[in-house]
Design an enzyme around this catalytic site. Structure first.
Site, PDB file in Angstrom:
ATOM      1  N   ASN A  55       0.828  -1.204   0.000  1.00 21.49           N
ATOM      2  CA  ASN A  55       0.000   0.000   0.000  1.00 21.49           C
ATOM      3  C   ASN A  55       0.868   1.262   0.000  1.00 21.49           C
ATOM      4  O   ASN A  55       1.967   1.288   0.577  1.00 21.49           O
ATOM      5  CB  ASN A  55      -1.025  -0.002   1.144  1.00 21.49           C
ATOM      6  CG  ASN A  55      -0.450  -0.227   2.515  1.00 21.49           C
ATOM      7  OD1 ASN A  55       0.593  -0.840   2.676  1.00 21.49           O
ATOM      8  ND2 ASN A  55      -1.120   0.283   3.530  1.00 21.49           N
ATOM      9  N   VAL A  56       0.341   2.279  -0.652  1.00 24.23           N
ATOM     10  CA  VAL A  56       1.040   3.560  -0.795  1.00 24.23           C
ATOM     11  C   VAL A  56       0.042   4.659  -0.452  1.00 24.23           C
ATOM     12  O   VAL A  56      -0.895   4.910  -1.219  1.00 24.23           O
ATOM     13  CB  VAL A  56       1.580   3.743  -2.231  1.00 24.23           C
ATOM     14  CG1 VAL A  56       2.285   5.094  -2.355  1.00 24.23           C
ATOM     15  CG2 VAL A  56       2.524   2.613  -2.614  1.00 24.23           C
ATOM     16  N   GLU A  57       0.248   5.293   0.707  1.00 21.44           N
ATOM     17  CA  GLU A  57      -0.705   6.305   1.170  1.00 21.44           C
ATOM     18  C   GLU A  57      -0.306   7.700   0.682  1.00 21.44           C
ATOM     19  O   GLU A  57       0.714   7.873   0.015  1.00 21.44           O
ATOM     20  CB  GLU A  57      -0.807   6.234   2.700  1.00 21.44           C
ATOM     21  CG  GLU A  57      -1.351   4.864   3.126  1.00 21.44           C
ATOM     22  CD  GLU A  57      -1.553   4.725   4.618  1.00 21.44           C
ATOM     23  OE1 GLU A  57      -1.061   5.573   5.389  1.00 21.44           O
ATOM     24  OE2 GLU A  57      -2.210   3.750   5.012  1.00 21.44           O
ATOM     25  N   CYS A  66      -4.254   0.861  -2.323  1.00 22.56           N
ATOM     26  CA  CYS A  66      -4.149  -0.407  -1.607  1.00 22.56           C
ATOM     27  C   CYS A  66      -3.030  -1.257  -2.205  1.00 22.56           C
ATOM     28  O   CYS A  66      -2.624  -1.066  -3.366  1.00 22.56           O
ATOM     29  CB  CYS A  66      -5.467  -1.177  -1.705  1.00 22.56           C
ATOM     30  SG  CYS A  66      -6.779  -0.566  -0.635  1.00 22.56           S
ATOM     31  N   GLU A  68      -3.174  -4.168  -3.263  1.00 17.65           N
ATOM     32  CA  GLU A  68      -3.659  -4.909  -4.432  1.00 17.65           C
ATOM     33  C   GLU A  68      -3.524  -4.074  -5.703  1.00 17.65           C
ATOM     34  O   GLU A  68      -3.331  -4.629  -6.798  1.00 17.65           O
ATOM     35  CB  GLU A  68      -5.127  -5.311  -4.229  1.00 17.65           C
ATOM     36  CG  GLU A  68      -5.369  -6.288  -3.083  1.00 17.65           C
ATOM     37  CD  GLU A  68      -5.676  -5.586  -1.760  1.00 17.65           C
ATOM     38  OE1 GLU A  68      -5.110  -4.498  -1.500  1.00 17.65           O
ATOM     39  OE2 GLU A  68      -6.479  -6.124  -0.977  1.00 17.65           O
ATOM     40  N   CYS A  99     -10.246  -5.458   0.657  1.00 23.21           N
ATOM     41  CA  CYS A  99     -11.409  -4.583   0.793  1.00 23.21           C
ATOM     42  C   CYS A  99     -12.341  -4.775  -0.408  1.00 23.21           C
ATOM     43  O   CYS A  99     -11.960  -5.379  -1.425  1.00 23.21           O
ATOM     44  CB  CYS A  99     -10.969  -3.121   0.915  1.00 23.21           C
ATOM     45  SG  CYS A  99     -10.375  -2.381  -0.624  1.00 23.21           S
ATOM     46  N   CYS A 102     -11.059  -3.635  -3.758  1.00 24.88           N
ATOM     47  CA  CYS A 102      -9.993  -4.489  -4.287  1.00 24.88           C
ATOM     48  C   CYS A 102     -10.519  -5.852  -4.728  1.00 24.88           C
ATOM     49  O   CYS A 102      -9.962  -6.468  -5.635  1.00 24.88           O
ATOM     50  CB  CYS A 102      -8.865  -4.629  -3.272  1.00 24.88           C
ATOM     51  SG  CYS A 102      -7.894  -3.110  -3.180  1.00 24.88           S
TER      52      CYS A 102
HETATM   53  N1  THU Z   1      -5.415  -1.556   2.553  1.00 20.94           N
HETATM   54  C1  THU Z   1      -4.892  -2.341   1.564  1.00 20.94           C
HETATM   55  O1  THU Z   1      -3.760  -2.118   1.124  1.00 20.94           O
HETATM   56  N2  THU Z   1      -5.636  -3.346   1.077  1.00 20.94           N
HETATM   57  C2  THU Z   1      -6.884  -3.690   1.530  1.00 20.94           C
HETATM   58  O2  THU Z   1      -7.517  -4.574   0.956  1.00 20.94           O
HETATM   59  C3  THU Z   1      -7.419  -3.017   2.714  1.00 20.94           C
HETATM   60  C4  THU Z   1      -6.735  -1.748   3.106  1.00 20.94           C
HETATM   61  C5  THU Z   1      -4.627  -0.427   3.059  1.00 20.94           C
HETATM   62  C6  THU Z   1      -5.124   0.924   2.615  1.00 20.94           C
HETATM   63  C7  THU Z   1      -4.566   1.826   3.683  1.00 20.94           C
HETATM   64  O3  THU Z   1      -3.268   2.245   3.300  1.00 20.94           O
HETATM   65  C8  THU Z   1      -4.450   0.948   4.922  1.00 20.94           C
HETATM   66  O4  THU Z   1      -4.631  -0.396   4.467  1.00 20.94           O
HETATM   67  C9  THU Z   1      -5.498   1.242   5.988  1.00 20.94           C
HETATM   68  O5  THU Z   1      -6.769   1.211   5.463  1.00 20.94           O
END
Ligand code: THU
Length: 145
Positions: A55-57, A66, A68, A99, A102
């Site tokens: 994941n990259v925020e 996410c 994925e 999620c 995804c």
């Molecule tokens: N996140 C994912 O990378 N994949 C998912 O299926 C659920 C959530 C990440 C997004 C965010 O950076 C962190 O989890 C918290 O929600």
């Protein structure tokens, strides 16, 4: 359409331990300074390769990608193919349910038969995203004109 021709593979064909190890490894590269919730994703492709993502925020929280998303980007950038099995892991190395968004993203590239490594065991996409909207719903209309 892929949906009707693909079959759910036997779970024994897939080494989920290898996928989990790759997901945990890539989760260490996550950029998650806001949630402090690193995620790693890894999937087996039908040609045998393994693709991964983290994941990259973003300071604009809603822009977060996410794990994925990165994984699917690698899938396409390295030649495409169909996803056979996928796992996501959290920062504790535990299985994480993708999620809803995804699940839709993954469905496009693995269809109903994609094996998803859920906290409740390995389940086909058809079970975790029932009656999924997919490419066939579009071609059903566009090709009938
Ligand atoms: N996140 C994912 O990378 N994949 C998912 O299926 C659920 C959530 C990440 C997004 C965010 O950076 C962190 O989890 C918290 O929600």
């Amino acid at each position: 359409m892929a949906r009707s021709t693909e079959r759910v593979r036997p779970i024994s064909d897939v080494d989920f331990e290898v996928l989990r190890a790759r997901a945990i490894e890539i989760s260490a590269r996550a950029y998650a300074p806001y949630s402090h919730f690193p995620v790693g994703a890894a999937a087996l492709v039908d040609d045998g390769r393994i693709v991964t993502g983290c994941n990259v925020e973003n300071a604009a929280y809603g822009v977060a990608l996410c794990a994925e998303c990165g994984m699917v980007s690698e899938l396409i950038a390295t030649g495409g193919g169909r996803l056979v099995a996928v796992t996501c892991c959290n920062g504790l190395g535990e299985r994480l349910m993708p999620c809803g968004r995804c699940r839709q993203l993954l469905h496009e590239h693995g269809g109903d038969a994609l094996l998803v490594d859920t906290p409740q065991g390995v389940q086909p996409m058809s079970q975790v995203l029932p009656q999924a909207f997919g490419p066939a719903d579009i071609t059903h209309v566009t090709e009938s004109k």
